[in-house]
Design a protein around this motif. Structure first.
Motif, PDB file in Angstrom:
ATOM      1  N   LEU A  37       1.038  -0.658   0.266  1.00  0.00           N
ATOM      2  CA  LEU A  37       0.202  -0.285   0.256  1.00  0.00           C
ATOM      3  C   LEU A  37       0.959   0.864  -0.011  1.00  0.00           C
ATOM      4  N   GLY A  38       0.776   1.597  -1.533  1.00  0.00           N
ATOM      5  CA  GLY A  38       1.571   3.520  -0.973  1.00  0.00           C
ATOM      6  C   GLY A  38       1.530   4.514  -0.384  1.00  0.00           C
ATOM      7  N   ASP A  39       1.793   5.133   0.105  1.00  0.00           N
ATOM      8  CA  ASP A  39       0.982   6.080   0.972  1.00  0.00           C
ATOM      9  C   ASP A  39       2.470   6.922   1.033  1.00  0.00           C
ATOM     10  N   GLN A  40       1.546   8.827   1.450  1.00  0.00           N
ATOM     11  CA  GLN A  40       2.398   9.732   1.370  1.00  0.00           C
ATOM     12  C   GLN A  40       2.543  10.042   3.039  1.00  0.00           C
ATOM     13  N   ALA A  41       3.742  10.574   3.671  1.00  0.00           N
ATOM     14  CA  ALA A  41       4.132  11.424   4.647  1.00  0.00           C
ATOM     15  C   ALA A  41       3.706  10.680   5.502  1.00  0.00           C
ATOM     16  N   GLY A  42       2.738   9.383   5.823  1.00  0.00           N
ATOM     17  CA  GLY A  42       2.445   8.862   7.168  1.00  0.00           C
ATOM     18  C   GLY A  42       1.072   8.853   6.712  1.00  0.00           C
ATOM     19  N   GLY A  43       0.415   9.239   6.033  1.00  0.00           N
ATOM     20  CA  GLY A  43      -1.450   9.792   6.258  1.00  0.00           C
ATOM     21  C   GLY A  43      -2.160   8.532   6.498  1.00  0.00           C
ATOM     22  N   LEU A  44      -2.047   7.822   5.455  1.00  0.00           N
ATOM     23  CA  LEU A  44      -2.699   6.669   4.889  1.00  0.00           C
ATOM     24  C   LEU A  44      -2.914   5.648   6.397  1.00  0.00           C
ATOM     25  N   ARG A  45      -1.564   5.739   6.189  1.00  0.00           N
ATOM     26  CA  ARG A  45      -1.520   5.348   7.352  1.00  0.00           C
ATOM     27  C   ARG A  45      -1.992   5.055   8.354  1.00  0.00           C
ATOM     28  N   ALA A  46      -1.902   6.093   8.803  1.00  0.00           N
ATOM     29  CA  ALA A  46      -2.108   7.486  10.045  1.00  0.00           C
ATOM     30  C   ALA A  46      -3.501   6.777  10.460  1.00  0.00           C
ATOM     31  N   LEU A  47      -4.441   6.706   9.434  1.00  0.00           N
ATOM     32  CA  LEU A  47      -5.688   7.082   9.657  1.00  0.00           C
ATOM     33  C   LEU A  47      -6.375   5.172   9.414  1.00  0.00           C
ATOM     34  N   PHE A  48      -5.593   5.042   8.689  1.00  0.00           N
ATOM     35  CA  PHE A  48      -5.695   3.628   9.068  1.00  0.00           C
ATOM     36  C   PHE A  48      -5.353   2.831  10.675  1.00  0.00           C
ATOM     37  N   ALA A 106     -16.551  10.860  12.757  1.00  0.00           N
ATOM     38  CA  ALA A 106     -17.036  11.009  14.079  1.00  0.00           C
ATOM     39  C   ALA A 106     -15.513  11.115  14.929  1.00  0.00           C
ATOM     40  N   ASN A 107     -14.653  10.652  14.854  1.00  0.00           N
ATOM     41  CA  ASN A 107     -13.807  10.973  15.998  1.00  0.00           C
ATOM     42  C   ASN A 107     -12.505  11.695  15.579  1.00  0.00           C
ATOM     43  N   PRO A 108     -12.771  13.328  15.588  1.00  0.00           N
ATOM     44  CA  PRO A 108     -11.632  13.873  15.254  1.00  0.00           C
ATOM     45  C   PRO A 108     -10.056  13.651  16.382  1.00  0.00           C
ATOM     46  N   GLU A 109     -10.899  13.746  17.309  1.00  0.00           N
ATOM     47  CA  GLU A 109      -9.444  14.281  18.353  1.00  0.00           C
ATOM     48  C   GLU A 109      -8.659  12.797  18.181  1.00  0.00           C
ATOM     49  N   ALA A 110      -9.158  11.821  18.482  1.00  0.00           N
ATOM     50  CA  ALA A 110      -8.594  10.282  18.387  1.00  0.00           C
ATOM     51  C   ALA A 110      -8.038  10.332  17.718  1.00  0.00           C
ATOM     52  N   TYR A 111      -8.736  10.658  16.372  1.00  0.00           N
ATOM     53  CA  TYR A 111      -7.579  10.880  15.248  1.00  0.00           C
ATOM     54  C   TYR A 111      -6.533  11.265  15.551  1.00  0.00           C
ATOM     55  N   ALA A 112      -6.548  12.181  15.749  1.00  0.00           N
ATOM     56  CA  ALA A 112      -5.367  13.344  15.752  1.00  0.00           C
ATOM     57  C   ALA A 112      -4.474  13.268  16.692  1.00  0.00           C
ATOM     58  N   GLN A 113      -5.110  12.757  17.417  1.00  0.00           N
ATOM     59  CA  GLN A 113      -3.819  11.631  18.592  1.00  0.00           C
ATOM     60  C   GLN A 113      -2.979  10.730  18.066  1.00  0.00           C
ATOM     61  N   ALA A 114      -3.713   9.694  17.518  1.00  0.00           N
ATOM     62  CA  ALA A 114      -3.110   8.305  16.737  1.00  0.00           C
ATOM     63  C   ALA A 114      -2.058   9.546  15.392  1.00  0.00           C
ATOM     64  N   TYR A 115      -2.590  10.057  14.843  1.00  0.00           N
ATOM     65  CA  TYR A 115      -1.148  10.796  13.172  1.00  0.00           C
ATOM     66  C   TYR A 115      -0.442  11.570  14.286  1.00  0.00           C
TER      67      TYR A 115
END
Length: 325
Positions: free
Chosen positions: A40-51, A251-260
């Motif tokens: 899975l190709g990604d840029q700057a870790g963004g897609l991996r962070a989402l998953f 639905a979970n913006p803060e949890a997403y930001a923390q994981a990122y």
């Protein structure tokens, strides 16, 4: 070792994105040998962070590993060589890859916000408007055919500045970021996460992407992967999980930001900004998406960003994934 190299390394360390600066395989899901396996190709870790934040890949019936790149240009080089099965990129880089004979198909759309990129200048810069770029040098990342080039040319046209009145140079994001941080360059056309980092380090917005860029991103799959029955099925399941991950992030913006921030080591303030406007919502490719991308293709050919016009329908597989929008 020259000063630019040193400043680049220092910027990477200070910004906390050393792991994002170069291409490389990161992360791996072990699975039985009978399972299909995707790179899975990604840029700057963004897609991996989402998953990783959404855990949407947990229990997936296929194996995977991440291949991370600092921008679309090196990512699509890997795509062209068959080193990755899928890629994620903005509208124009996908078109540029198609011009470069990358054997790909667009298989899904991602929707973000156009303020996730723009033209940024130094805080004390005398440049106050796009019109002030006349006679100046602008650094564009990452390469010809980037969303930042489209943004710059659109802004120049809007301001009545001819493209030949501006000197444009192309520099990969981490090198340009280091040069910008050390004030070796003044005007920089760039996208997130580098855009937000530059702003949080004191940069000033000259013009963002609203009204110019589509804010659409796309998932592409290699034709070789699509021709393989096992990988084709795995890509469909990957896209189902991509949509699920996007729903979770919205639905979970803060949890997403923390994981990122945990993955990238960026400050939480930057992570909140980046994730709030990143392209997370995934959907099947619609007719409106094809029309919007064709407009970008036509304008890019007209403006010389692309050497030829791309037929968007010819590089799109809108039938592969049919999840309801």
């Amino acid at each position: 070792m020259n000063a630019l190299h040193l400043s680049r390394r220092r910027w990477l360390q200070q910004a906390g994105v050393a792991s994002l600066g170069a291409a490389g395989f990161i992360g791996h899901h072990a699975a039985a040998q009978t399972q299909a396996a995707l790179v899975l190709g990604d840029q700057a870790g963004g897609l991996r962070a989402l998953f990783e934040a959404s855990r949407a890949l947990e229990g997936a019936p296929f194996a995977w590993r991440w291949a991370n790149f600092q921008g679309a240009a090196p990512l699509f080089e890997a795509h062209r060589s068959g080193a990755v099965d899928t890629a994620v990129a903005g509208d124009l880089p996908v078109l540029a890859a198609a011009v470069g004979k990358t054997p790909l198909k667009i298989v899904a759309t991602r929707v973000g916000k156009a303020e996730s990129l723009g033209i940024v200048v130094q805080p004390g810069s005398p440049l106050r408007s796009v019109a002030d770029l006349r006679g100046q040098t602008v650094i564009v990342s990452s390469a010809r055919g980037s969303i930042s080039q489209y943004q710059l040319y659109g802004a120049l046209e809007e301001a009545g500045v001819r493209r030949d009145e501006v000197t444009v140079k192309f520099v990969l994001p981490t090198d340009a970021a280091a040069a910008f941080a050390s004030k070796q360059i003044d005007a920089w056309a760039i996208f997130d996460p580098y855009y937000t980092i530059a702003l949080q380090q004191g940069g000033r917005i000259l013009r963002d992407g609203r009204g110019i860029n589509t804010a659409l991103g796309f998932i592409t799959a290699s034709e070789a992967a699509l021709a393989d029955a096992g990988k084709r099925a795995a890509i469909v399941q990957f896209l189902d999980r991509l949509a699920r991950a996007g729903d979770w992030a919205l639905a979970n913006p803060e949890a997403y930001a923390q994981a990122y921030t945990q993955l990238t080591r960026l400050p939480i303030e930057a992570a909140r900004t980046i994730t709030a406007r990143s392209a997370v919502a995934g959907r099947p490719v619609s007719e409106a998406d094809i029309v919007a991308l064709q407009t970008v293709a036509d304008r890019s050919a007209r403006d010389g960003i692309l050497p030829v016009r791309v037929d968007v329908r010819a590089i799109t597989d809108a039938q592969l994934w049919r999840r309801a929008a």
